[in-house]
Design an enzyme around this catalytic site. Structure first.
Site, PDB file in Angstrom:
ATOM      1  N   HIS A  19     -22.418 -47.397  -8.594  1.00  0.00           N
ATOM      2  CA  HIS A  19     -22.995 -48.731  -8.515  1.00  0.00           C
ATOM      3  C   HIS A  19     -22.454 -49.476  -7.298  1.00  0.00           C
ATOM      4  O   HIS A  19     -21.335 -50.002  -7.331  1.00  0.00           O
ATOM      5  CB  HIS A  19     -22.663 -49.473  -9.807  1.00  0.00           C
ATOM      6  N   HIS A  27       4.940 -31.305   1.325  1.00  0.00           N
ATOM      7  CA  HIS A  27       5.033 -32.563   0.569  1.00  0.00           C
ATOM      8  C   HIS A  27       6.167 -33.433   1.097  1.00  0.00           C
ATOM      9  O   HIS A  27       6.139 -34.641   0.943  1.00  0.00           O
ATOM     10  CB  HIS A  27       5.233 -32.257  -0.925  1.00  0.00           C
ATOM     11  N   GLU A  64     -29.283 -49.506  -9.434  1.00  0.00           N
ATOM     12  CA  GLU A  64     -29.692 -48.103  -9.593  1.00  0.00           C
ATOM     13  C   GLU A  64     -30.773 -47.934 -10.644  1.00  0.00           C
ATOM     14  O   GLU A  64     -31.351 -46.860 -10.785  1.00  0.00           O
ATOM     15  CB  GLU A  64     -28.521 -47.210 -10.025  1.00  0.00           C
ATOM     16  N   GLU A  99     -15.863 -45.453 -12.617  1.00  0.00           N
ATOM     17  CA  GLU A  99     -16.487 -44.549 -11.647  1.00  0.00           C
ATOM     18  C   GLU A  99     -15.591 -43.396 -11.209  1.00  0.00           C
ATOM     19  O   GLU A  99     -16.081 -42.318 -10.871  1.00  0.00           O
ATOM     20  CB  GLU A  99     -16.960 -45.351 -10.432  1.00  0.00           C
ATOM     21  N   GLY A 127     -25.774 -49.496 -12.776  1.00  0.00           N
ATOM     22  CA  GLY A 127     -25.849 -50.942 -12.585  1.00  0.00           C
ATOM     23  C   GLY A 127     -27.256 -51.306 -12.164  1.00  0.00           C
ATOM     24  O   GLY A 127     -28.122 -50.431 -12.004  1.00  0.00           O
ATOM     25  N   SER A 128     -27.457 -52.608 -11.948  1.00  0.00           N
ATOM     26  CA  SER A 128     -28.816 -53.080 -11.663  1.00  0.00           C
ATOM     27  C   SER A 128     -29.414 -52.411 -10.436  1.00  0.00           C
ATOM     28  O   SER A 128     -30.603 -52.110 -10.397  1.00  0.00           O
ATOM     29  CB  SER A 128     -28.793 -54.598 -11.461  1.00  0.00           C
ATOM     30  N   GLY A 169      -2.900 -34.526  -4.603  1.00  0.00           N
ATOM     31  CA  GLY A 169      -1.726 -35.274  -5.056  1.00  0.00           C
ATOM     32  C   GLY A 169      -2.090 -36.605  -5.680  1.00  0.00           C
ATOM     33  O   GLY A 169      -1.214 -37.359  -6.084  1.00  0.00           O
TER      34      GLY A 169
END
Ligand SMILES: Cc1ncc(C[n+]2csc(CCOP(=O)(O)OP(=O)(O)O)c2C)c(N)n1
Ligand SMILES: [Mg+2]
Length: 546
Positions: free
Chosen positions: A88, A295, A46, A65, A43-44, A413
């Site tokens: 970003h 779990h 980076e 992402e 994005g701008s 998970g």
């Protein structure tokens, strides 16, 4: 007061303060760490990072992402070096968080950078401003920072790398204001920082003596064995002691050959089931695993009566919450070697070998039959990546993993990791066939990853088990006595169309007789391909659906 923008371009162009820009210093350092692959979605905030992007670096684009992070996770696990991710601002980190959580639980080293707005406009809450940027990914990063000054960025990235690589490995995070990249800085030299922690020799000696004197020892292996490359040592230890070997509940990696005569099976992620499986043992040696990952709720003892527990684990945090026994924090290869140096065992009879699942005829297209045929047809050296929750049990019976580093799944998970992880693993283990066994529900969390696989022409067969629902939730619902289960059917998903729309070849199989041919072709291909397997009963409604 000098104008910031002017100062920025002056630094960039005239180099009056130093010979180096932050960007040059960072890329030099990344190169010396061997981190020349950047997974990201730009994005701008980076973009200046990519000025004069060095030709020995490659940028791997994920279309969301979480996919970038999942790919980096697979790549890092496969290469045993950190994965480098560029996100970003806050929104990119937000999208990525699910897989950052998974990387944290996988103990996968990642250096994650994210763009921040320019320092000079931060007081004005600008567009794409990341408020408390360093706080946002916590607690699922080991360390996080937005450096106080631009010139501190290279050292922050170095620190992030060393910390990510130290046990317990995991993600770290650096927020970088967009105007930092062009500023001047002093060079930061890469250093050697040790990673492996050797366990306390006195405690390891005690553990070795306990193992030698036990009458009926069992070993429980977990992902730490695979992470620390202790496969051969673990086999030697089990054989020396004639100890049955169990896989720890929900392990994200394979740590013992599942066709070995000492392999006893997979522990349930539930207390009483574990006690039942380990009954009769007088010593439980846990290698590289939590004791234990549960779990579902359970009560009563954690281990059978009369048994002692000794745990070797690479994570001090895990050692601290283990409810019983002796825990030794150690690198697993070093720890198991120390046990191998211990006294000779008492004489013991070999444990009974595990029963094998009966061979299926192929009259029905079930997940069990599919997995059996994958086992029969897969090329030697191929790697299984799994994210198909209700088929994990059948996989244990029908698709044994017999080679080192031959299996990957998430330890958290959290769905959405398997598909992009398969891509990263394919990049990190070129020359191997990757077989990603994915549920129809699971694959949809990161289906755009197929596009990256197609663009890179990776050697992956994506096998989708299309059972038409979130089957695992149906299986689980009986624990809660649920009569209705809304939101668990998945009608009208067309995986061939989803694959073809992203540049992949695809084939649908909906009868057993067509399966072998489709799998064989997919396994022969060196290009990415998707096989959609419509299993029996996929479109049938059940009473609880209504
Ligand atoms: C990010 C995330 N969301 C939701 C869940 C809850 N969940 C666990 S299993 C499951 C079903 C997965 O469906 P599928 O991939 O089709 O596998 P199946 O259950 O049919 O074997 C879901 C939704 C989860 N684990 N992670
Ligand atoms: Mg499903």
């Amino acid at each position: 007061m000098p104008n910031r923008a002017v100062a920025y371009s002056r630094d960039e162009n005239s180099r009056t303060l130093s010979q180096l820009t932050v960007r040059e210093a960072v890329f030099q350092m990344l190169r010396s760490f061997g981190l020349t692959t950047v997974f990201g979605n730009p994005g701008s905030t980076e973009l200046p990072m990519f000025r004069d992007f060095p030709s020995d670096f490659r940028y791997v684009l994920g279309l969301q992402e979480s996919i970038a992070v999942g790919m980096a996770d697979g790549f890092a696990q496969a290469t045993r070096n950190a994965g480098l991710v560029n996100l970003h601002s806050a929104t990119g980190v937000g999208h990525a968080l699910g897989n950052i959580f998974t990387a944290y639980r996988n103990q996968t080293p990642l250096v994650i950078t994210a763009g921040q707005q320019a320092r000079s406009i931060l007081p004005f809450e600008p567009f794409l401003y990341a408020e408390q940027a360093a706080e946002f990914p916590k607690p699922y990063v080991k360390w996080s920072c937005e450096p106080a000054r631009a010139e501190d960025v290279p050292a922050a990235i170095a620190r992030a790398y060393y910390l990510a690589m130290q046990a317990p490995r995991g993600p770290t995070f650096v927020s970088i204001p967009v105007d930092d990249w062009g500023r001047s800085c002093e060079p930061t030299a890469a250093r050697r920082v040790s990673r492996a922690v050797a366990g306390d020799p006195v405690l390891l000696g005690e553990a070795a003596a306990a193992l030698a004197h036990a009458q009926r020892p069992v070993i429980v292996v977990g992902a730490g064995v695979a992470r620390d490359d202790a496969w051969a040592e673990t086999i030697a230890l089990a054989e020396r002691h004639q100890a049955a070997v169990w896989a720890s509940p929900m392990s994200g990696r394979n740590s013992f050959p599942e066709n070995h005569s000492l392999f006893a099976g997979f522990l349930a992620a539930e207390r009483s089931g574990i006690v039942q499986s380990l009954a009769g043992a007088d010593l439980i040696l846990v290698l590289g695993a939590p004791a234990f990952t549960y779990h579902v709720e359970g009560f009563g003892p954690h281990i059978p009566e009369g048994a002692a527990l000794v745990q070797l684990v690479d994570n001090p945090g895990t050692a601290a919450w283990t409810p019983v026994g002796l825990s030794i924090v150690t690198h697993l290869k070093l720890g198991v070697r120390a046990l191998l140096d211990g006294p000779a065992p008492v004489r013991r009879a070999a444990p009974k070998p595990k029963k094998r699942a009966p061979r299926l005829a192929g009259d029905r297209l079930t997940d069990c039959y599919l997995l059996q045929q994958i086992a029969a047809l897969r090329p030697a050296g191929s790697i299984i990546v799994e994210e198909a929750p209700s088929s994990r049990g059948p996989m244990h019976d029908y698709l044994p993993i017999i080679e080192q580093d031959g299996f990957y799944t998430c330890a958290s998970g959290g769905l959405g990791h398997g598909l992009p992880a398969a891509i990263g693993i394919a990049m990190g283990r070129a020359g191997r066939k990757i077989i990603a066994v994915l549920g129809d529900g699971s694959s949809m969390y990161s289906i755009q990853g197929l596009w990256t696989a197609a663009q890179l022409g990776l050697d992956i067969a994506f096998v989708i088990i299309r059972n038409g629902r979130y089957e695992a939730l149906h299986e689980f619902s009986s624990r809660f006595d649920l009569e209705r289960l809304p939101g668990t059917r998945l009608p009208q998903l067309d995986f061939c169309a989803l694959a073809e729309g992203q540049g992949l070849r695809a084939v649908r199989v909906d009868r057993p007789a067509a399966l072998d041919e489709a799998l064989s072709r997919a396994f022969r291909s060196s290009q990415p391909i998707l096989v959609e397997v419509v299993t029996d009963g996929a479109h049938e409604a059940r009473p609880e659906d209504t």
